[in-house]
Design a protein around this motif. Structure first.
Motif, PDB file in Angstrom:
ATOM      1  N   ARG A  46      -8.407  58.201  42.320  1.00 37.01           N
ATOM      2  CA  ARG A  46      -7.295  57.517  41.733  1.00 37.01           C
ATOM      3  C   ARG A  46      -7.142  57.427  40.379  1.00 37.01           C
ATOM      4  NH1 ARG A  46     -10.405  53.031  42.648  1.00 37.01           N
ATOM      5  NH2 ARG A  46     -10.100  51.276  41.306  1.00 37.01           N
ATOM      6  N   LEU A  47      -8.249  57.491  39.811  1.00 40.13           N
ATOM      7  CA  LEU A  47      -8.281  57.119  38.279  1.00 40.13           C
ATOM      8  C   LEU A  47      -8.182  58.451  37.303  1.00 40.13           C
ATOM      9  CD1 LEU A  47     -11.811  55.234  38.569  1.00 40.13           C
ATOM     10  CD2 LEU A  47      -9.631  54.214  38.477  1.00 40.13           C
ATOM     11  N   PRO A  48      -7.386  58.355  36.186  1.00 45.42           N
ATOM     12  CA  PRO A  48      -6.989  59.442  35.514  1.00 45.42           C
ATOM     13  C   PRO A  48      -8.291  60.236  34.898  1.00 45.42           C
ATOM     14  CG  PRO A  48      -6.660  57.207  34.264  1.00 45.42           C
ATOM     15  CD  PRO A  48      -7.058  56.865  35.780  1.00 45.42           C
ATOM     16  N   ASP A  49      -9.328  59.529  34.453  1.00 47.52           N
ATOM     17  CA  ASP A  49     -10.515  60.551  34.078  1.00 47.52           C
ATOM     18  C   ASP A  49     -11.387  61.071  35.296  1.00 47.52           C
ATOM     19  OD1 ASP A  49     -11.619  57.988  34.925  1.00 47.52           O
ATOM     20  OD2 ASP A  49     -12.686  57.474  32.914  1.00 47.52           O
ATOM     21  N   TYR A  50     -11.012  60.821  36.322  1.00 50.67           N
ATOM     22  CA  TYR A  50     -12.037  61.247  37.463  1.00 50.67           C
ATOM     23  C   TYR A  50     -11.817  62.840  37.355  1.00 50.67           C
ATOM     24  CZ  TYR A  50     -13.078  62.390  42.214  1.00 50.67           C
ATOM     25  OH  TYR A  50     -13.745  62.991  43.431  1.00 50.67           O
ATOM     26  N   ASP A  51     -12.872  63.628  37.489  1.00 53.79           N
ATOM     27  CA  ASP A  51     -13.119  65.060  37.332  1.00 53.79           C
ATOM     28  C   ASP A  51     -12.764  65.541  38.800  1.00 53.79           C
ATOM     29  OD1 ASP A  51     -13.941  67.631  36.989  1.00 53.79           O
ATOM     30  OD2 ASP A  51     -15.728  67.251  36.898  1.00 53.79           O
ATOM     31  N   ASP A  52     -11.438  66.217  38.699  1.00 47.34           N
ATOM     32  CA  ASP A  52     -11.030  66.931  39.824  1.00 47.34           C
ATOM     33  C   ASP A  52     -11.163  68.613  39.829  1.00 47.34           C
ATOM     34  OD1 ASP A  52      -8.984  67.715  38.461  1.00 47.34           O
ATOM     35  OD2 ASP A  52      -7.700  66.625  39.402  1.00 47.34           O
ATOM     36  N   SER A  53     -11.916  68.930  38.846  1.00 44.50           N
ATOM     37  CA  SER A  53     -11.880  70.463  38.697  1.00 44.50           C
ATOM     38  C   SER A  53     -12.874  71.385  39.613  1.00 44.50           C
ATOM     39  CB  SER A  53     -12.745  70.702  37.280  1.00 44.50           C
ATOM     40  OG  SER A  53     -13.993  70.366  37.251  1.00 44.50           O
ATOM     41  N   GLY A  54     -13.467  70.575  40.565  1.00 49.81           N
ATOM     42  CA  GLY A  54     -13.886  71.404  41.743  1.00 49.81           C
ATOM     43  C   GLY A  54     -13.100  71.428  42.818  1.00 49.81           C
ATOM     44  N   TRP A  55     -11.935  70.743  42.774  1.00 45.53           N
ATOM     45  CA  TRP A  55     -11.101  70.750  44.049  1.00 45.53           C
ATOM     46  C   TRP A  55     -10.329  72.033  44.027  1.00 45.53           C
ATOM     47  CZ3 TRP A  55      -8.047  65.628  44.138  1.00 45.53           C
ATOM     48  CH2 TRP A  55      -8.803  64.278  44.123  1.00 45.53           C
ATOM     49  N   GLU A  56      -9.868  72.311  45.186  1.00 49.96           N
ATOM     50  CA  GLU A  56      -9.025  73.436  45.347  1.00 49.96           C
ATOM     51  C   GLU A  56      -7.679  73.392  44.584  1.00 49.96           C
ATOM     52  OE1 GLU A  56      -6.594  75.434  49.183  1.00 49.96           O
ATOM     53  OE2 GLU A  56      -8.482  74.176  49.389  1.00 49.96           O
ATOM     54  N   VAL A  57      -7.350  74.317  44.198  1.00 48.42           N
ATOM     55  CA  VAL A  57      -5.951  74.452  43.444  1.00 48.42           C
ATOM     56  C   VAL A  57      -5.097  74.630  44.631  1.00 48.42           C
ATOM     57  CG1 VAL A  57      -4.421  76.056  42.120  1.00 48.42           C
ATOM     58  CG2 VAL A  57      -6.510  75.686  41.227  1.00 48.42           C
ATOM     59  N   CYS A  58      -3.937  73.833  44.462  1.00 50.72           N
ATOM     60  CA  CYS A  58      -2.764  74.044  45.810  1.00 50.72           C
ATOM     61  C   CYS A  58      -1.652  74.397  45.083  1.00 50.72           C
ATOM     62  CB  CYS A  58      -2.902  72.505  45.805  1.00 50.72           C
ATOM     63  SG  CYS A  58      -1.471  72.146  47.426  1.00 50.72           S
ATOM     64  N   ASN A  59      -1.440  75.483  45.412  1.00 50.11           N
ATOM     65  CA  ASN A  59       0.003  76.054  45.190  1.00 50.11           C
ATOM     66  C   ASN A  59       1.035  75.960  46.007  1.00 50.11           C
ATOM     67  OD1 ASN A  59      -1.184  77.717  42.997  1.00 50.11           O
ATOM     68  ND2 ASN A  59      -2.035  79.093  44.052  1.00 50.11           N
ATOM     69  N   ASP A  60       0.883  75.178  47.046  1.00 53.81           N
ATOM     70  CA  ASP A  60       2.138  74.941  48.102  1.00 53.81           C
ATOM     71  C   ASP A  60       1.808  73.573  48.587  1.00 53.81           C
ATOM     72  OD1 ASP A  60       4.062  74.849  50.011  1.00 53.81           O
ATOM     73  OD2 ASP A  60       3.142  76.610  50.965  1.00 53.81           O
ATOM     74  N   LEU A  61       2.334  72.472  48.069  1.00 47.35           N
ATOM     75  CA  LEU A  61       2.316  71.289  48.469  1.00 47.35           C
ATOM     76  C   LEU A  61       2.560  70.932  49.900  1.00 47.35           C
ATOM     77  CD1 LEU A  61       3.612  69.380  45.402  1.00 47.35           C
ATOM     78  CD2 LEU A  61       1.111  69.525  45.953  1.00 47.35           C
ATOM     79  N   ALA A  62       3.605  71.608  50.399  1.00 43.79           N
ATOM     80  CA  ALA A  62       4.159  71.699  51.626  1.00 43.79           C
ATOM     81  C   ALA A  62       3.361  72.237  52.741  1.00 43.79           C
ATOM     82  CB  ALA A  62       5.637  72.425  51.673  1.00 43.79           C
ATOM     83  N   GLU A  63       2.226  72.694  52.330  1.00 38.34           N
ATOM     84  CA  GLU A  63       1.479  73.477  53.387  1.00 38.34           C
ATOM     85  C   GLU A  63       0.630  72.487  54.434  1.00 38.34           C
ATOM     86  OE1 GLU A  63      -2.788  75.925  53.640  1.00 38.34           O
ATOM     87  OE2 GLU A  63      -1.768  76.252  51.588  1.00 38.34           O
TER      88      GLU A  63
END
Length: 174
Positions: A46-63
């Motif tokens: 939830r924190l703004p400085d959290y490192d999410d760089s290893g997360w999957e890019v999500c091109n379709d939020l509705a998937e």
């Protein structure tokens, strides 16, 4: 009240805010059992400085993702543009609007508006102020915690129905 919208599922609108959605499963992504432990103090996602760089890019939020009882995070960092729909954003109010299937929390810059950003009910649209006095170049981190439900017998999967960054200009004298 004049209003302009950026659809945060549209590639051109995402480009205008330098935004990329990222997605990861779990209440605490990467932890065993989705990070579900007794008396958890809170998810760092939830924190703004959290490192999410290893997360999957999500091109379709509705998937549809993560069937069954599950949690998932969707995160985006946005840089506010100078204009939206041809109008300068100065003097507007910036609002994030979404509907998370089935339950969701909205975290803006690490804070959750407990009246509007916390779980509102099954598939209820949510709307929170991102910035009451936005300026071009301001940066904000939007983190969505999604949960599939009903919790007692979940159906479907986690997904985001829509995500919009809206700008509402106040008309002087009203």
């Amino acid at each position: 009240m004049p209003r302009g919208n950026l659809n945060l599922q549209n590639p051109e609108d995402l480009k205008s805010v330098n935004g990329v959605w990222r997605w990861a499963p779990g209440l605490v992504p990467g932890e065993p059992n989705e990070g579900l432990v007794s008396q958890l103090e809170g998810s760092p996602a939830r924190l703004p400085d959290y490192d999410d760089s290893g997360w999957e890019v999500c091109n379709d939020l509705a998937e549809w993702r993560s069937r069954g009882v599950t949690f998932a995070w969707y995160r985006i960092k946005v840089t506010l543009p100078e204009q939206v729909e041809g109008r300068d954003i100065t003097g507007a109010r910036c609002i994030f609007e979404t509907c998370i299937d089935d339950y969701g929390e909205l975290w803006i810059d690490g804070e959750c508006n407990r009246d509007r950003g916390a779980v509102q009910g099954f598939n209820v649209p949510q709307r929170v102020v991102v910035d009451a006095e936005p300026k071009p170049g301001d940066e904000h981190t939007i983190a969505l915690l999604a949960m599939n439900g009903p919790i007692g017998a979940p159906g479907g999967a986690v997904f985001v129905r829509y995500a919009t960054l809206a700008f509402e200009w106040r008309t002087p004298g009203y």
